[in-house]
Design a protein around this motif. Structure first.
Motif: not given
Length: 546
Positions: A482-485, A359-367, A512-515
């Motif tokens: 997704l990618t981020g510190m 019912e929902a798609i969520a995405i988190g990312s940084s660097t 870019v950063v696999w944090g």
């Protein structure tokens, strides 16, 4: 006492017309043993002169400067060395934020907002940390991508050398010229085919950094010559001049700075483009052939200088310290980072996939997130579920990011506002300095913003967004980290999985950063760990859509 780095320092060029800013930024970087400030200049024209001398891995580039501004200098810098990582620096204005995103479509990899006054800059510990983290992350990412290409080039060179004896015995002496040429021509075609397959394997899913996100973006002249072999769309033609010969992407070699002069003058253009020669001289193949894609950091293979007469050892001559510098990238967060990138999946256990009513798609990312977001969202056209995004980014920049997502992906993206009702098929982006959450159930769901304390040192943060989604949607959530510190999104992702939802993480090679994705992967909450190019298809497999 500061630890001595186990790799050679990252080579950085600072370009800013303010002497105060240059001095302060130089001092910040000089205090870090992992960074070597190679130059500090006050306009784009001077930056080009320093770039010509070679050895630069990262450029911190101001936007507004006399003589030559940042946007004008950017393509010229990338022409000199297509693999250099350019981070745009600008004050927090809407205009500068927009220019920073334009620059990212032209080849810059990231941006950093500068404090508006030298006083703020001097006391801005947050600015210092962000600057150092981004410089190190992008320099290390560049080294790793060059290393990947070096390994691929060595492999191809070895195959070529192994194949050479079989094709030669037929006509050693008679008719030296013509029959040799014919045999060489035949081998050339076979070699092209083999190279195409090899490059397809390497490029297929991991093309991310510096990638063009719309068709009209940046065919740069220096690249066009070498771009074709790696892409596998066209078969290379033996007579291209290849102006930017392999050294252009090698940070520490003397040839690197003279792509148009030294490379072209010292060696006829044909060798790096002529498959017959590549077969006869595997070393030149290793140095020249994979150096194609400027924009995907993954493609610039640049082992040329190390290869002269024999296939180079697998790990030998890429910019010295490729491997050891993984740890520093995660310094701003507690994300576990694996010791070696190629074996990233070694210690990861995946959860079984399950059919859920998404019912929902969520995405988190940084660097590195904006590029990854463009890539993923462009593949999500046609999904009917709302998409919620938290990207670590300051205010003003999130406003511009929402506009660019709409323009580049075809999805309607809005910066979230309090009490905004949620509509399926639209993208909602957390605004800078606010946590974005969802409240309500069924048709009464709406967005809420708050300035609760930062989580994982971030506001907006991914974890509060995911917790609120679980409270509203239960387990009917598909989450991508997704990618981020750091490790933002790992705890919220665990809540998603415990409620019955699923989490997919971006793999280390395309990050870019696999944090953040690494933390989720090592926490054992992921059903898949994929290159960025495969994440949209994976989401659609469960969420539907055209």
């Amino acid at each position: 006492m500061e630890e001595t780095p186990t790799h050679s320092p990252y080579k950085v060029l600072i370009v800013d017309d303010s002497a105060i800013v240059r001095g302060l930024v130089t001092r910040m970087m000089a205090e870090d043993a992992e960074i070597d400030v190679v130059g500090s200049v006050n306009n784009g024209e001077e930056a080009l002169a320093v770039m010509e001398r070679g050895g630069i891995e990262v450029v911190v580039l101001d936007i507004e400067m006399p003589v030559m501004d940042g946007l004008t200098a950017l393509p010229k810098l990338l022409e000199i060395d297509p693999t250099v990582r350019v981070i745009m620096a600008s004050t927090l204005t809407k205009r500068n934020a927009d220019i920073s995103f334009q620059a990212m479509t032209l080849g810059a990899v990231d941006y950093i907002p500068k404090p508006s006054s030298s006083k703020d800059l001097n006391v801005g510990e947050g600015f210092r940390e962000e600057l150092l983290d981004k410089v190190k992350a992008w320099a290390e990412q560049r080294r790793k991508m060059l290393e990947v290409d070096e390994a691929a080039a060595s492999e191809v060179a070895q195959r070529a050398e192994e194949a050479e004896p079989e094709a030669k015995p037929a006509s050693p002496e008679p008719d030296g010229g013509a029959s040799d040429d014919a045999a060489s021509e035949g081998k050339a075609h076979a070699f092209r085919a083999e190279m195409s397959v090899e490059h397809q394997q390497l490029q297929k899913q991991g093309r991310i950094q510096r990638k063009r996100f719309t068709a009209e973006l940046r065919p740069r002249p220096m690249q066009q010559q070498r771009h074709q072999p790696a892409q596998m769309r066209q078969t290379p033609q033996p007579q291209q001049p290849a102006p930017s010969a392999a050294p252009a992407s090698q940070p520490d070699t003397s040839a690197a700075k003279t792509p148009a002069t030294g490379a072209a003058a010292g060696r006829p253009a044909a060798p790096s483009r002529d498959p017959g020669r590549l077969i006869r001289d595997a070393a030149i193949a290793a140095g020249g052939q994979p150096k194609s894609a400027p924009k995907t950091a993954a493609r610039p293979a640049t082992k040329a200088p190390a290869a002269r007469t024999a296939p180079p050892p697998k790990r030998q001559a890429a910019p010295a310290p490729q491997k050891a510098a993984r740890a520093p990238q995660a310094r701003s967060g507690s994300a576990p980072a694996p010791a070696k990138r190629p074996s990233a999946r070694g210690g990861i256990s995946l959860l079984p996939e399950k059919r859920i009513n998404v019912e929902a798609i969520a995405i988190g990312s940084s660097t590195g997130g904006p590029q990854a977001l463009f890539e993923v969202l462009r593949g999500l056209n046609g999904v009917r579920q709302p998409i919620f995004i938290t990207q670590h980014m300051p205010a003003t920049f999130t406003t511009i990011l929402a506009e660019h997502i709409t323009r580049l992906t075809g999805l309607k993206c809005q910066e979230a506002q309090n009490k905004m009702p949620i509509v399926g098929g639209q993208v909602y982006l957390a605004p800078g300095d606010y946590h974005m959450t969802v409240e309500g159930r069924g048709g009464g769901r709406h967005l809420m913003l708050n300035q609760n304390p930062p989580e994982n040192f971030c506001r907006p943060s991914v974890d509060p967004m995911l917790r609120s989604l679980v409270a509203s949607y239960g387990g009917n959530i598909l989450t991508a980290i997704l990618t981020g510190m750091g490790q933002d999104g790992m705890l919220g992702g665990r809540d998603v999985v415990n409620a019955g939802g699923m989490v997919v993480a971006q793999d280390e090679q395309s990050s870019v950063v696999w944090g953040m994705p690494g933390a989720a992967a090592h926490a054992g909450i992921c059903s898949a760990v994929l290159p960025v190019g495969g994440i949209a298809a994976y989401i659609k497999k469960f969420a539907g859509g055209r």
